[in-house]
Design a protein around this motif. Sequence first.
Motif: not given
Length: 314
Positions: A170-179, A200-204, A272-275, A310-314
């Motif tokens: 039931d988790s909402p679907a996020a909009k994909p980040a640019p690839r 500061c943070i990365t755009p992703r 996979d959508k967010l990285g 905690h969330l870590s991003m690629l």
Amino acid sequence: MILGAPAVAAPSDPEGGSKKLRAALDSAAKGYDQAKNKLAASKKRQKQLATTISTSEASAKALTAQVNAVANRSYQMGRISTVTLLLNSASPDDFIGKVQSLDVLAQMDSSTLAQYQRDIDAAKQAQTALTAEIAEQKRQVNVMARKKREAELALAEVGGGSAGGFVSVDSPAAKPAPRNSDGSWPRESCTVNDPTSGGCITPRTLHAYEEARSDGFKRYTECWSQRSSGEHPKGRACDFSSAVGTFKNAAATGEDKAYGDRLASYFVKNADKLGVMYVIWYRQIWMPSSGWRAYSGSGGPSAAHTNHVHLSML
């Protein structure tokens, strides 16, 4: 949007692991993601090559009858010379007409043979490339398996066994980040303002933070922070408090625990959508290569990740 430093105990550094562990997880996660993207790209090329082979072979087959006719005409007319045509012609006009007819026929034969050869060559080249793609896929599958093993060995330091995890259909679907056009993630650095701090943070990372908020996860969050290691000082990580208002120096229970469960599930579903590189929540860590594993960080609620996701991003 909630800004500022937490009033109580913010997540400490290290977060239940070591600098070596975080470096190993970073390497394993990035290597796995790169291999996965290469595997997907190779499968896409394989499909395109298979279509090329099919089309070229069908075209060559359709031309086979014409090629056979060309061969027969070449055999039958191969000894005809200009002198023979002249001797067998009733008049100069008749001679010219026969020469022109042969010229047109020769052009048709040449065009047919050239197309036939192009089709045969295209099919052979595509087949060679297809064989290479299959070999490439085997290599990338091996890389993914190796990176998965590296992550599991690194996690053995902090528990590492398989765990039930947090997943919700039931988790909402996020909009994909640019690839990138090849499906890989763009290289990013800490270039945009962090709305949760003065850093500061990365755009992703910003995209993931904003998507989570737009889908209802609006409790206190801290992304950039000055630490000795990890993704936070690189702008590639965020800590999402499970409590309303700020981090609590206590393990989440009740609605706070349910909120953390939902948020962890959200990032897993949209990884996979967010990285997403990995998610840590309530003594468990999720990575794309390994799924949920035990993460028994030593220390208080911050180190055990029982008071924040905690969330870590690629």
